[in-house]
Design a protein around this motif. Structure first.
Motif, PDB file in Angstrom:
ATOM      1  N   LEU A 122      57.688  49.486  63.947  1.00  0.00           N
ATOM      2  CA  LEU A 122      58.306  49.278  62.578  1.00  0.00           C
ATOM      3  C   LEU A 122      58.171  47.828  62.291  1.00  0.00           C
ATOM      4  O   LEU A 122      57.843  47.293  61.062  1.00  0.00           O
ATOM      5  CB  LEU A 122      59.983  49.674  62.679  1.00  0.00           C
ATOM      6  N   ASN A 123      58.123  46.902  63.374  1.00  0.00           N
ATOM      7  CA  ASN A 123      57.820  45.431  63.402  1.00  0.00           C
ATOM      8  C   ASN A 123      56.443  45.016  62.620  1.00  0.00           C
ATOM      9  O   ASN A 123      56.329  44.422  61.788  1.00  0.00           O
ATOM     10  CB  ASN A 123      57.978  44.783  64.720  1.00  0.00           C
ATOM     11  N   ALA A 124      55.618  46.176  63.122  1.00  0.00           N
ATOM     12  CA  ALA A 124      53.953  45.870  62.729  1.00  0.00           C
ATOM     13  C   ALA A 124      53.736  46.477  61.452  1.00  0.00           C
ATOM     14  O   ALA A 124      52.754  46.196  60.767  1.00  0.00           O
ATOM     15  CB  ALA A 124      53.096  46.415  63.837  1.00  0.00           C
ATOM     16  N   ASP A 125      54.576  47.234  60.834  1.00  0.00           N
ATOM     17  CA  ASP A 125      54.361  47.945  59.648  1.00  0.00           C
ATOM     18  C   ASP A 125      54.674  47.141  58.394  1.00  0.00           C
ATOM     19  O   ASP A 125      55.866  46.841  58.068  1.00  0.00           O
ATOM     20  CB  ASP A 125      55.150  49.533  59.706  1.00  0.00           C
ATOM     21  N   PRO A 126      53.764  46.558  57.778  1.00  0.00           N
ATOM     22  CA  PRO A 126      53.837  45.873  56.621  1.00  0.00           C
ATOM     23  C   PRO A 126      55.169  46.515  55.380  1.00  0.00           C
ATOM     24  O   PRO A 126      55.571  45.766  54.553  1.00  0.00           O
ATOM     25  CB  PRO A 126      52.694  45.166  56.047  1.00  0.00           C
ATOM     26  N   ARG A 127      54.966  47.751  55.348  1.00  0.00           N
ATOM     27  CA  ARG A 127      55.687  48.399  54.201  1.00  0.00           C
ATOM     28  C   ARG A 127      57.258  48.410  54.646  1.00  0.00           C
ATOM     29  O   ARG A 127      58.312  48.630  54.030  1.00  0.00           O
ATOM     30  CB  ARG A 127      55.394  49.883  53.977  1.00  0.00           C
ATOM     31  N   VAL A 128      57.478  48.151  55.864  1.00  0.00           N
ATOM     32  CA  VAL A 128      58.781  47.920  56.244  1.00  0.00           C
ATOM     33  C   VAL A 128      59.654  46.612  56.339  1.00  0.00           C
ATOM     34  O   VAL A 128      59.117  45.615  56.735  1.00  0.00           O
ATOM     35  CB  VAL A 128      59.282  48.679  57.952  1.00  0.00           C
ATOM     36  N   THR A 129      60.626  46.581  55.503  1.00  0.00           N
ATOM     37  CA  THR A 129      61.188  45.079  55.389  1.00  0.00           C
ATOM     38  C   THR A 129      62.190  44.648  56.199  1.00  0.00           C
ATOM     39  O   THR A 129      62.150  43.767  57.022  1.00  0.00           O
ATOM     40  CB  THR A 129      61.964  45.146  53.719  1.00  0.00           C
ATOM     41  N   GLY A 130      63.111  45.624  56.531  1.00  0.00           N
ATOM     42  CA  GLY A 130      64.212  45.556  57.505  1.00  0.00           C
ATOM     43  C   GLY A 130      64.439  46.746  58.356  1.00  0.00           C
ATOM     44  O   GLY A 130      64.101  48.007  57.956  1.00  0.00           O
ATOM     45  N   ILE A 131      65.045  46.454  59.780  1.00  0.00           N
ATOM     46  CA  ILE A 131      65.258  47.351  60.503  1.00  0.00           C
ATOM     47  C   ILE A 131      66.769  47.037  60.782  1.00  0.00           C
ATOM     48  O   ILE A 131      67.320  46.256  61.257  1.00  0.00           O
ATOM     49  CB  ILE A 131      64.496  47.322  61.810  1.00  0.00           C
ATOM     50  N   LEU A 132      67.388  48.373  60.913  1.00  0.00           N
ATOM     51  CA  LEU A 132      68.917  48.459  60.968  1.00  0.00           C
ATOM     52  C   LEU A 132      69.270  49.419  62.064  1.00  0.00           C
ATOM     53  O   LEU A 132      68.955  50.568  62.054  1.00  0.00           O
ATOM     54  CB  LEU A 132      69.415  48.732  59.706  1.00  0.00           C
ATOM     55  N   ILE A 133      69.687  48.663  63.180  1.00  0.00           N
ATOM     56  CA  ILE A 133      70.236  49.870  64.326  1.00  0.00           C
ATOM     57  C   ILE A 133      71.556  50.184  64.398  1.00  0.00           C
ATOM     58  O   ILE A 133      72.422  49.535  64.400  1.00  0.00           O
ATOM     59  CB  ILE A 133      69.816  49.044  65.782  1.00  0.00           C
ATOM     60  N   GLN A 134      71.608  51.489  64.139  1.00  0.00           N
ATOM     61  CA  GLN A 134      73.292  52.135  63.883  1.00  0.00           C
ATOM     62  C   GLN A 134      73.918  52.185  65.290  1.00  0.00           C
ATOM     63  O   GLN A 134      73.216  52.393  66.469  1.00  0.00           O
ATOM     64  CB  GLN A 134      73.154  53.345  63.373  1.00  0.00           C
ATOM     65  N   ARG A 135      75.259  51.493  65.637  1.00  0.00           N
ATOM     66  CA  ARG A 135      76.022  51.633  66.569  1.00  0.00           C
ATOM     67  C   ARG A 135      76.526  53.046  66.652  1.00  0.00           C
ATOM     68  O   ARG A 135      77.085  53.583  65.553  1.00  0.00           O
ATOM     69  CB  ARG A 135      76.750  50.332  66.696  1.00  0.00           C
ATOM     70  N   PRO A 136      77.035  53.551  67.790  1.00  0.00           N
ATOM     71  CA  PRO A 136      76.599  53.171  69.274  1.00  0.00           C
ATOM     72  C   PRO A 136      75.403  53.719  69.595  1.00  0.00           C
ATOM     73  O   PRO A 136      74.964  54.874  68.881  1.00  0.00           O
ATOM     74  CB  PRO A 136      77.610  53.951  70.067  1.00  0.00           C
ATOM     75  N   VAL A 137      74.647  53.287  70.427  1.00  0.00           N
ATOM     76  CA  VAL A 137      73.493  53.945  71.074  1.00  0.00           C
ATOM     77  C   VAL A 137      73.852  54.391  72.403  1.00  0.00           C
ATOM     78  O   VAL A 137      74.709  53.845  72.862  1.00  0.00           O
ATOM     79  CB  VAL A 137      72.220  53.080  71.034  1.00  0.00           C
ATOM     80  N   PRO A 138      73.108  55.378  72.980  1.00  0.00           N
ATOM     81  CA  PRO A 138      73.423  55.905  74.112  1.00  0.00           C
ATOM     82  C   PRO A 138      73.503  55.099  75.284  1.00  0.00           C
ATOM     83  O   PRO A 138      72.503  53.976  75.248  1.00  0.00           O
ATOM     84  CB  PRO A 138      72.504  57.156  74.252  1.00  0.00           C
ATOM     85  N   GLY A 139      74.232  55.033  76.228  1.00  0.00           N
ATOM     86  CA  GLY A 139      74.326  54.177  77.472  1.00  0.00           C
ATOM     87  C   GLY A 139      73.044  53.671  77.866  1.00  0.00           C
ATOM     88  O   GLY A 139      73.118  52.635  78.594  1.00  0.00           O
ATOM     89  N   HIS A 140      72.107  54.648  78.153  1.00  0.00           N
ATOM     90  CA  HIS A 140      70.820  54.190  78.892  1.00  0.00           C
ATOM     91  C   HIS A 140      69.901  53.256  77.855  1.00  0.00           C
ATOM     92  O   HIS A 140      68.928  52.676  78.698  1.00  0.00           O
ATOM     93  CB  HIS A 140      69.968  55.619  79.288  1.00  0.00           C
ATOM     94  N   ILE A 141      70.133  53.016  76.673  1.00  0.00           N
ATOM     95  CA  ILE A 141      69.616  52.016  76.127  1.00  0.00           C
ATOM     96  C   ILE A 141      70.280  50.665  75.848  1.00  0.00           C
ATOM     97  O   ILE A 141      71.372  50.691  75.152  1.00  0.00           O
ATOM     98  CB  ILE A 141      69.303  52.759  74.571  1.00  0.00           C
TER      99      ILE A 141
END
Lengths: 297, 297
Positions: free
Chosen positions: A80-99
């Protein structure tokens, strides 16, 4: 204080920016990443999508299965960082414990960090360069700005010293000339600090932590707590950290929960998306010049 | 409180680390960059070189002429970033007006940012990941640690809200459980805050800003000010921001100027160099494995 009024003012400007960016072939696009069980974040995601739609921001809702590895998630963020069409990245909480959430957040490119949680984003606030600020903290400060208190010289007490809410509120207000004290569960006597405060921010997650008797008359109270409590009739209801009834008697301004800082937070997220699109556009044009022909992607 | 004693303890450990790194073929090397007139920084550079020499850290003293452009300076920093033999980059102040100090500082790779001034370094402190902290702030906190005060719940007042001293001291102490208030020139009544403080940090640059009558008896006073004043005999002498004579009567601990925070700051710089070398070694080994043969560079 009604968060929806503050919110409407912000959204109007964001909508104009988004329209301009879209007309210039830089349509903002927000990608939401959820990992594992869909339930906890579903309500938030639905609401974010609704606001994004209204403002003309494309919203992509991605779900990854519970078993996705740390390496796979980091690779997804890099893509997603490398994709010029993507402006922003939103990570929803919670993520599983192993991440590891912090590592995932830090993997987001600072120019796409619309949540304002990358260490470099936080560091920039300290340097008074508010580029993409952490949404909840910025929203809380916007609520204080909506009062008629002058921030310069204001005595502010922030209760709660989390990295993404309490501390950023503190630096944001220091930059505006306020005298800021940060209190927390290890503070010896919270009420001594509260009693001298012109403005109180509370972000702890304890219903009723602050009541009217602790406040200086006329103070502004910005309540960032979100707590589900028993409503006494077999259901639950959502309240903040301040006891609304008693605080209302003493405070000059008081933000309700729900309907206070919450709606403003979503608006700040969208403002960050528009800002990120502008920054990326500028960055691109500086490196490659203004394109005269834009291919259909 | 004698900074030289605190300093000696830190330097002993740094010396051991440097010896270990050198034995492992990772000799730390610090490059100092000065631009324009040599005079202002000369004393500092001489002192840094002396301490580095004693600890076994190679110290390269570079001077660039006044007319060096912004682009040339940024390129010089990039070249040092890319050079695996360089552990840390130290930019001497002041730089000529046409070179933006902040941009130059931000160009230093975070793993070589031994001054701890890169936005990402500052952001990491907020996240409680003290990797490479800003030297003066970390040194001031080390002085407080050398008292027998427990940091948890301690009422601390920081006077001065600069990005590289006052604010970082505040987050460092918040992370330790202190209740921190940051005051500055817009604070309405500084003495009200000082009178309740168990520990006072002052970093403003105003001789005599704090006198004994403002302090709570037994408080620790960490003086970070460095001011040249008229010595009344045709010369100058160096004093801090606290009035030493009156503060000594009231304070429980008081750092002198010179000989307090100053010598500790240089030790923290060297500790950062050793830490940066370790981080770079680990980073390298993670990517390329442990080399079995090290060419003679």
């Amino acid at each position: 204080m009604d968060g929806r009024i503050v919110s409407a003012r912000i959204r109007e400007k964001v909508g104009q920016k988004v329209a301009g960016l879209t007309a210039a072939n830089w349509p903002p696009r927000l990608v939401s990443i959820a990992v594992g069980a869909a339930e906890p974040a579903a309500l938030y995601i639905r609401n974010q999508k609704r606001v994004a739609d209204k403002l003309g921001i494309a919203f992509e809702d991605r779900h990854y299965p519970e078993g996705t590895t740390r390496e796979e998630m980091l690779a997804a963020v890099q893509a997603l960082n490398a994709d010029p069409r993507v402006t922003g990245i939103l990570i929803q909480r919670p993520v599983p414990g192993h991440i590891p959430m912090k590592e995932l957040q830090a993997a987001v490119h600072p120019l796409k960090d619309v949540e304002g949680m990358h260490p470099a984003s936080i560091g920039n606030i300290v340097y008074n360069d508010l580029i993409l600020g952490p949404c909840t903290a910025v929203a809380a400060v916007e609520m204080l700005r909506a009062t008629d208190l002058a921030l310069e010289g204001l005595e502010v007490v922030v209760v709660g010293h989390s990295e993404i809410v309490g501390k950023p509120i503190a630096f944001l207000l220091m930059s505006e000339g306020a005298t800021v004290t940060v209190c927390h569960h290890m503070t010896r006597d919270l009420s001594v600090h509260l009693r001298r405060a012109d403005a109180v921010f509370v972000a702890v997650g304890k219903p009723g932590l602050i009541d009217g008797s602790m406040l200086k008359p006329g103070a502004a109270v910005i309540d960032i707590g979100i707590n589900q409590i028993d409503d006494g009739a077999g259901g639950t209801r959502v309240v903040g950290d301040a006891d609304y009834a008693s605080c209302r008697e003493v405070a000059g301004w008081l933000t309700p929960v729900p309907g206070g800082v919450g709606p403003v937070t979503v608006s700040i997220l969208m403002r960050n998306v528009a800002k990120a699109a502008e920054l990326q556009k500028r960055h691109y044009e500086k490196q490659y010049g203004t394109p005269t022909f834009v291919p259909d992607v």
